[in-house]
Design a protein around this motif. Structure first.
Motif: not given
Ligand code: FAD
Ligand code: AMP
Lengths: 322, 248
Positions: A90-95, A149-153
């Protein structure tokens, strides 16, 4: 099997999106009956992570990773994924998160679902809900690969407190020079102001404010609220405000808890960029302005009369609730 | 310098978004398709390299025949030739695989893509493409200069920008800033005439198992009506934001 969360930090401090990503990771781990492992890179104090359900923290400290390098960070993540036998990352959606996640996915031969807004609706098949069409719709996506892989909004799942006993472990990844092909040479960053990306509250002004000289009250309102300031596209095109304040379809996206639009008509291209804010307030003289259809709260009135009153009332409110 | 510009074909921003076939397919009825706005910025930058530094510019799309007018538009703006990989663009990883094949065959030095497509807003393809090729990659790129094989560029970061250096080959995910909006190129009559004669090559896809698949679409729940507060009673708004919305 485990769920790995990359907890992003900047100058040693965690960003709020890191806590949201861990909260989300904890939920996914529960669904999969497994543990959450959190990776930190050059973070100072990791004690806060146990508030959100981190069962294990892998702490990487290395001067070479001081400035963000997407390829090198992705390679560190890969090493930790292998070490911890993680299946969901899990990875955040920052730049930086958006820069990193696609590289991680290719390195792991993993399917990648970006802009995910909710916990999986099913874990077999593994299905998540994502934003699509500039927030005008959602897409349910199945990830078919073993690794995911999930990009979390941002601000989609929120922070969920979950006090946990956390174990901590240091890890020294192998770093290859080849991963540092893109070098950061300098950073130019406003200090002391809340950025649109990080802000819980955004106060935004449009052409209805008539000219740059009238932004004092917008800044004051933002200050009272601890908010970031933003503007509509014509306002930055006219040079009333800097370009990096321009929000909307062609500007920065806003996903704050509260978005206050003052003298902004609510054109579709503007709304496309700010739609994922939780609560929207509009202040506009024209009751027919399209923004009233998109907003939760509205005042039909002249910004030059309403905003100063709002500042006063907020100051009173803050004094009472201090 | 050989430049490849990746063009995604997307519904115009003002399009009504609807779905058909039990909410599994995007309803293209009456929808106007355009070059993805982020791709317009990088395509214009490619034109600048072509004119100022003598680069060649190829545009590429992964898609079925309905995307050809979008590629022709890119040719009319000034690209030299176009390639269409003839397959449905279903998943970011799949598209990146197809583009990587095109990139290898043409040995391009610089690959320009947009930071995201405004349809699925994936933001996946450029980074995946760079990783498959093992090229350098800069995302959210807001300026780029090339001198020989040396690149200086900058990218957006939270609250500012970061300057970067690297060498070619490079993939970027670009946005406003690589050129300014007022400098965006639009096709003129002469360009449109010339575009008809420029080569548009159709190539077959390579096989690659999709890593994700779209199962269905949903519209956001209908929003309740706006709650209006009287302009003479601004305190009520503060109350509502605190007690009802709980955001302050
Ligand atoms: C391809 C494309 C992309 C675009 N991208 C973006 C984007 O990313 N972001 C964006 O913002 N726009 C974008 N636009 C522009 C968008 O269509 C609108 O033109 C723009 O958002 C309008 O800005 P505005 O609301 O500030 O100005 P206006 O439309 O001029 O509205 C001003 C509003 O202020 C109100 N007003 C006037 N006086 C007062 C007063 N005293 N007190 C209170 N209210 C007052 C008026 O009633 C009016 O509703 C894009 C357009 C295109 C074609
Ligand atoms: N089907 C496609 N064909 C060619 N390029 C694409 C395609 N899809 C995406 N791209 C490129 O990748 C960028 C990011 O798209 P996405 O990852 O879909 O958000 C776009 O701005 C394009 O430059």
């Amino acid at each position: 099997m485990s769920v790995l969360v990359f907890a992003e930090s900047s100058e040693g401090k965690f960003k709020k999106v890191a806590f949201e990503a861990i909260s989300y990771g904890k939920k996914v781990a529960e669904q999969l009956n497994t543990n959450v492992v959190v990776l930190t890179i050059n973070a100072d104090n990791t004690s806060e992570l146990s508030n959100y359900g981190a069962e294990k923290v892998i702490k990487v400290t290395d001067d070479k990773l001081k400035s963000f390098s997407a390829k090198a960070y992705a390679n560190v993540i890969k090493q930790v994924v292998e070490k911890e036998n993680a299946d969901v990352i899990i990875i955040d959606s920052s730049v930086n998160g958006l820069y990193l996640a696609p590289i991680v996915a290719v390195n792991l031969d993993a399917g990648y679902a970006s802009n995910t807004v909710a916990a999986p609706s099913s874990t077999s098949p593994f299905t998540v809900k994502r934003k699509a069409f500039s927030n005008k719709a959602f897409n349910n996506t199945e990830i078919k690969t073993a690794k995911k892989v999930i990009g979390l909004a941002k601000n989609s799942f929120g922070l969920v407190e979950n006090n946990t006993n956390t174990t901590e472990e240091s890890f020294s990844p192998a770093l290859r020079d080849a991963n540092f092909g893109v070098k950061a040479t300098s950073v130019d960053k406003a200090t002391g102001t809340v950025t649109i990306a990080d802000a819980d509250i955004v106060v935004s002004g449009g052409r209805g404010l008539k000219g740059p000289e009238n932004w004092g009250m917008i800044e004051e309102l933002a200050e009272v609220l601890g908010a970031a300031t933003a503007c509509s596209k014509p306002v930055s095109d006219l040079g009333w405000r800097p370009h990096d304040e321009h929000v909307g379809q062609t500007g920065k996206p806003v996903a704050s808890n509260l978005y206050i639009a003052i003298g902004i008509s609510g054109a579709i291209q503007h709304l496309a960029g700010i739609n994922s804010s939780k609560v929207k307030v509009v202040i506009n003289t024209d009751p027919e302005a399209p923004f009233f259809k998109a907003a939760d709260y509205g005042i039909v009135g002249d910004a030059f009369e309403v905003v100063p009153q709002l500042i006063e009332k907020l100051k009173e409110f803050k004094a009472q609730n201090a | 310098m050989k430049i490849l510009v990746c063009i995604s074909h997307v519904p115009d921003t003002t399009s009504k978004i609807n779905f058909t076939d039990n909410d599994t397919k995007f309803d293209t009825n009456g929808v106007q398709f355009v070059i993805n706005p982020y791709d317009e910025f990088v395509l214009t930058r490619a034109m600048w390299f072509k004119e100022k530094q003598g680069a060649s510019v190829t545009v590429v799309n992964v898609g079925n025949a309905t995307t050809e007018p979008t590629l022709r538009k890119a040719l009319a703006i000034g690209a030299d030739d176009a390639i269409r990989v003839s397959t449905e663009a279903t998943d970011g990883f799949f598209v990146a695989k197809q583009l990587a094949e095109v990139a290898k065959n043409g040995s391009y030095d610089l690959i320009l893509a947009g930071k995201e497509s405004i349809d699925y807003n994936g933001g996946m393809v450029p980074g995946m493409l760079a990783s498959i090729l093992n090229y350098n990659f800069i995302n959210a790129c807001i300026s780029i200069e090339v001198d020989g094989t040396n690149v200086t560029a900058s990218r957006e970061i939270d609250g500012g920008k970061e300057s970067l250096s690297c060498s070619l080959p490079l993939v970027i995910g670009g946005q406003k800033g690589v050129v300014e909006e007022k400098d965006l190129r639009i096709p003129n009559m002469r360009g449109i005439m010339m575009a008809r004669k420029k080569p548009l090559t159709v190539v077959e896809p390579v096989s690659f198992d999709a890593t994700t698949s779209s199962t269905s679409f949903e519209k956001p729940a209908a929003k309740g009506a706006v709650k209006l507060v009287d302009a003479n009673n601004v305190g009520e708004l503060v109350d509502l934001l605190h007690n009802e919305a709980k955001v302050i």
